[in-house]
Design a protein around this motif. Sequence first.
Motif, PDB file in Angstrom:
ATOM      1  N   SER A  54       0.834  -1.196   0.000  1.00 56.56           N
ATOM      2  CA  SER A  54       0.000   0.000   0.000  1.00 56.56           C
ATOM      3  C   SER A  54       0.874   1.254   0.000  1.00 56.56           C
ATOM      4  CB  SER A  54      -0.910   0.017   1.230  1.00 56.56           C
ATOM      5  OG  SER A  54      -1.715  -1.143   1.281  1.00 56.56           O
ATOM      6  N   ASP A  55       0.362   2.313  -0.608  1.00 53.78           N
ATOM      7  CA  ASP A  55       1.111   3.575  -0.631  1.00 53.78           C
ATOM      8  C   ASP A  55       0.314   4.736  -0.029  1.00 53.78           C
ATOM      9  OD1 ASP A  55      -0.793   3.993  -2.547  1.00 53.78           O
ATOM     10  OD2 ASP A  55       0.593   4.327  -4.202  1.00 53.78           O
ATOM     11  N   LEU A  56      -0.807   4.410   0.624  1.00 51.84           N
ATOM     12  CA  LEU A  56      -1.631   5.450   1.252  1.00 51.84           C
ATOM     13  C   LEU A  56      -2.231   4.883   2.535  1.00 51.84           C
ATOM     14  CD1 LEU A  56      -2.870   8.359   0.776  1.00 51.84           C
ATOM     15  CD2 LEU A  56      -4.905   7.162  -0.023  1.00 51.84           C
ATOM     16  N   ILE A  57      -2.205   5.675   3.591  1.00 49.47           N
ATOM     17  CA  ILE A  57      -2.762   5.247   4.873  1.00 49.47           C
ATOM     18  C   ILE A  57      -3.770   6.270   5.362  1.00 49.47           C
ATOM     19  CG2 ILE A  57      -0.891   6.363   6.187  1.00 49.47           C
ATOM     20  CD1 ILE A  57      -1.134   4.071   8.229  1.00 49.47           C
ATOM     21  N   ILE A  58      -4.849   5.783   5.958  1.00 47.08           N
ATOM     22  CA  ILE A  58      -5.854   6.648   6.587  1.00 47.08           C
ATOM     23  C   ILE A  58      -6.033   6.174   8.024  1.00 47.08           C
ATOM     24  CG2 ILE A  58      -8.235   7.466   6.581  1.00 47.08           C
ATOM     25  CD1 ILE A  58      -8.326   7.053   3.607  1.00 47.08           C
ATOM     26  N   TRP A  59      -5.814   7.093   8.934  1.00 49.65           N
ATOM     27  CA  TRP A  59      -5.982   6.782  10.359  1.00 49.65           C
ATOM     28  C   TRP A  59      -7.074   7.672  10.934  1.00 49.65           C
ATOM     29  CZ3 TRP A  59      -3.393   9.666  14.729  1.00 49.65           C
ATOM     30  CH2 TRP A  59      -3.703   9.067  15.968  1.00 49.65           C
ATOM     31  N   ARG A  60      -8.012   7.069  11.624  1.00 47.78           N
ATOM     32  CA  ARG A  60      -9.143   7.803  12.191  1.00 47.78           C
ATOM     33  C   ARG A  60      -9.161   7.653  13.712  1.00 47.78           C
ATOM     34  NH1 ARG A  60     -12.218   8.170   7.313  1.00 47.78           N
ATOM     35  NH2 ARG A  60     -11.783   6.396   5.961  1.00 47.78           N
ATOM     36  N   GLY A  61      -9.662   8.684  14.354  1.00 47.74           N
ATOM     37  CA  GLY A  61      -9.832   8.658  15.799  1.00 47.74           C
ATOM     38  C   GLY A  61     -10.947   9.597  16.198  1.00 47.74           C
ATOM     39  N   SER A  62     -11.354   9.535  17.432  1.00 52.74           N
ATOM     40  CA  SER A  62     -12.416  10.420  17.920  1.00 52.74           C
ATOM     41  C   SER A  62     -12.164  10.756  19.386  1.00 52.74           C
ATOM     42  CB  SER A  62     -13.792   9.762  17.747  1.00 52.74           C
ATOM     43  OG  SER A  62     -13.866   8.565  18.493  1.00 52.74           O
ATOM     44  N   PHE A  63     -12.721  11.850  19.828  1.00 57.43           N
ATOM     45  CA  PHE A  63     -12.588  12.275  21.225  1.00 57.43           C
ATOM     46  C   PHE A  63     -13.907  12.880  21.666  1.00 57.43           C
ATOM     47  CE2 PHE A  63     -10.851  15.250  18.230  1.00 57.43           C
ATOM     48  CZ  PHE A  63     -11.394  16.471  18.556  1.00 57.43           C
ATOM     49  N   SER A  64     -14.145  12.896  22.960  1.00 55.79           N
ATOM     50  CA  SER A  64     -15.440  13.335  23.478  1.00 55.79           C
ATOM     51  C   SER A  64     -15.271  14.193  24.729  1.00 55.79           C
ATOM     52  CB  SER A  64     -16.322  12.126  23.799  1.00 55.79           C
ATOM     53  OG  SER A  64     -15.688  11.288  24.752  1.00 55.79           O
ATOM     54  N   ALA A  65     -16.318  14.894  25.043  1.00 60.03           N
ATOM     55  CA  ALA A  65     -16.343  15.740  26.248  1.00 60.03           C
ATOM     56  C   ALA A  65     -17.781  15.825  26.739  1.00 60.03           C
ATOM     57  CB  ALA A  65     -15.787  17.128  25.958  1.00 60.03           C
ATOM     58  N   ALA A  66     -17.939  16.010  28.046  1.00 62.80           N
ATOM     59  CA  ALA A  66     -19.286  16.090  28.631  1.00 62.80           C
ATOM     60  C   ALA A  66     -19.302  17.153  29.723  1.00 62.80           C
ATOM     61  CB  ALA A  66     -19.705  14.742  29.198  1.00 62.80           C
ATOM     62  N   ASP A  67     -20.458  17.794  29.881  1.00 63.85           N
ATOM     63  CA  ASP A  67     -20.626  18.784  30.956  1.00 63.85           C
ATOM     64  C   ASP A  67     -22.117  19.023  31.152  1.00 63.85           C
ATOM     65  OD1 ASP A  67     -20.175  20.879  32.854  1.00 63.85           O
ATOM     66  OD2 ASP A  67     -18.207  21.181  31.906  1.00 63.85           O
ATOM     67  N   TYR A  68     -22.444  19.833  32.182  1.00 63.28           N
ATOM     68  CA  TYR A  68     -23.847  20.067  32.510  1.00 63.28           C
ATOM     69  C   TYR A  68     -24.539  20.952  31.487  1.00 63.28           C
ATOM     70  CZ  TYR A  68     -22.736  17.945  36.995  1.00 63.28           C
ATOM     71  OH  TYR A  68     -22.337  17.069  37.959  1.00 63.28           O
ATOM     72  N   THR A  69     -23.817  21.871  30.880  1.00 68.12           N
ATOM     73  CA  THR A  69     -24.407  22.738  29.865  1.00 68.12           C
ATOM     74  C   THR A  69     -23.746  22.475  28.515  1.00 68.12           C
ATOM     75  OG1 THR A  69     -22.836  24.561  30.162  1.00 68.12           O
ATOM     76  CG2 THR A  69     -24.788  24.514  31.604  1.00 68.12           C
ATOM     77  N   SER A  70     -24.468  22.772  27.459  1.00 64.29           N
ATOM     78  CA  SER A  70     -23.929  22.543  26.125  1.00 64.29           C
ATOM     79  C   SER A  70     -22.734  23.441  25.852  1.00 64.29           C
ATOM     80  CB  SER A  70     -25.020  22.769  25.072  1.00 64.29           C
ATOM     81  OG  SER A  70     -25.537  24.085  25.162  1.00 64.29           O
ATOM     82  N   LYS A  71     -22.758  24.680  26.376  1.00 63.11           N
ATOM     83  CA  LYS A  71     -21.643  25.601  26.147  1.00 63.11           C
ATOM     84  C   LYS A  71     -20.374  25.103  26.823  1.00 63.11           C
ATOM     85  CE  LYS A  71     -20.188  30.417  26.607  1.00 63.11           C
ATOM     86  NZ  LYS A  71     -18.837  30.029  27.037  1.00 63.11           N
ATOM     87  N   ALA A  72     -20.519  24.647  28.057  1.00 59.70           N
ATOM     88  CA  ALA A  72     -19.347  24.149  28.782  1.00 59.70           C
ATOM     89  C   ALA A  72     -18.774  22.917  28.091  1.00 59.70           C
ATOM     90  CB  ALA A  72     -19.728  23.832  30.221  1.00 59.70           C
ATOM     91  N   ALA A  73     -19.651  22.031  27.606  1.00 63.45           N
ATOM     92  CA  ALA A  73     -19.191  20.829  26.907  1.00 63.45           C
ATOM     93  C   ALA A  73     -18.511  21.199  25.595  1.00 63.45           C
ATOM     94  CB  ALA A  73     -20.375  19.895  26.648  1.00 63.45           C
ATOM     95  N   TYR A  74     -19.062  22.197  24.903  1.00 64.63           N
ATOM     96  CA  TYR A  74     -18.465  22.619  23.630  1.00 64.63           C
ATOM     97  C   TYR A  74     -17.099  23.267  23.859  1.00 64.63           C
ATOM     98  CZ  TYR A  74     -17.783  24.852  19.135  1.00 64.63           C
ATOM     99  OH  TYR A  74     -17.245  25.237  17.927  1.00 64.63           O
ATOM    100  N   ASP A  75     -16.975  24.065  24.929  1.00 65.11           N
ATOM    101  CA  ASP A  75     -15.680  24.685  25.249  1.00 65.11           C
ATOM    102  C   ASP A  75     -14.623  23.614  25.493  1.00 65.11           C
ATOM    103  OD1 ASP A  75     -16.730  27.187  24.961  1.00 65.11           O
ATOM    104  OD2 ASP A  75     -17.100  27.494  27.126  1.00 65.11           O
ATOM    105  N   LYS A  76     -15.030  22.544  26.157  1.00 68.95           N
ATOM    106  CA  LYS A  76     -14.090  21.455  26.433  1.00 68.95           C
ATOM    107  C   LYS A  76     -13.628  20.772  25.154  1.00 68.95           C
ATOM    108  CE  LYS A  76     -15.326  19.991  31.135  1.00 68.95           C
ATOM    109  NZ  LYS A  76     -15.849  18.854  31.952  1.00 68.95           N
ATOM    110  N   ILE A  77     -14.595  20.447  24.278  1.00 68.11           N
ATOM    111  CA  ILE A  77     -14.208  19.701  23.077  1.00 68.11           C
ATOM    112  C   ILE A  77     -13.432  20.589  22.110  1.00 68.11           C
ATOM    113  CG2 ILE A  77     -16.175  20.070  21.498  1.00 68.11           C
ATOM    114  CD1 ILE A  77     -16.111  16.923  21.204  1.00 68.11           C
ATOM    115  N   LYS A  78     -13.719  21.893  22.138  1.00 67.27           N
ATOM    116  CA  LYS A  78     -12.943  22.817  21.314  1.00 67.27           C
ATOM    117  C   LYS A  78     -11.492  22.861  21.797  1.00 67.27           C
ATOM    118  CE  LYS A  78     -13.012  27.568  19.570  1.00 67.27           C
ATOM    119  NZ  LYS A  78     -13.700  28.896  19.636  1.00 67.27           N
TER     120      LYS A  78
END
Length: 251
Positions: A54-78
Amino acid sequence: MENTKTSKSWVTALIIGLSIVASCCVIALGLSHFRSESVHTISATGSANVDFESDLIIWRGSFSAADYTSKAAYDKIKKDSAVVKNYLLANGITEDEIIFNSVDIWKTYRDIYDDNGNYIGREQDGYSLSQSVSVTSTDIDKVEKISRDISSLLETGVEFESQAPEYYYTGLDDLKLSLIEQATANARERIDIMAKNSGARVGKLRNSNLGVFQITATNSGTSSYSYDGAFDTTSRNKTASITVKLEYDLK
């Protein structure tokens, strides 16, 4: 009058006789043609395979965050997104090799029980967000090393989940055409050998059939084959194979 009747009867009998003879000739000719078509043909299936890297590689990953409010959770994941990007750049990945997908968000709930331990329902207790990232590169060694060692990323507090790398080959179309050519030549060679040893001569091509491509991990064997054709993406080293069936008239 009697002679006339006799003459008509004779003509009628002659016509019937000729009709029967003609019908028999047509049937015999048809049977002869059928035998000729079914018997005087020859067919063989040729195959070809090649190992490649093979001459091409694709690597995938994911990450998550949680909080009581959507804004706080979004700040974390950002914040986590910036950490992941800096980690990749520090390990030799270029910006054009990185793709961050959109953020997914959903509400989270917790179960509620009364003083006696009986379940009475659920209530929302916050928000959970996740984001995936993919790295596409021709530097396979570099990406493999990063995918195997994400301990320093986890130490930063990012809840990162790594998937197994996927391996591809950018010259697959040319490789397939080459295999078809080889498999066709192999089928014709087999037909020539059989015809020669049976004292016959090969005529015009009657039919040809192309099998499905099988792309498997090298040394995995035919057990990895699929009826619709296999397409392995889990192995860096692969084997591609194809079959071609040819049918010819014999002279």
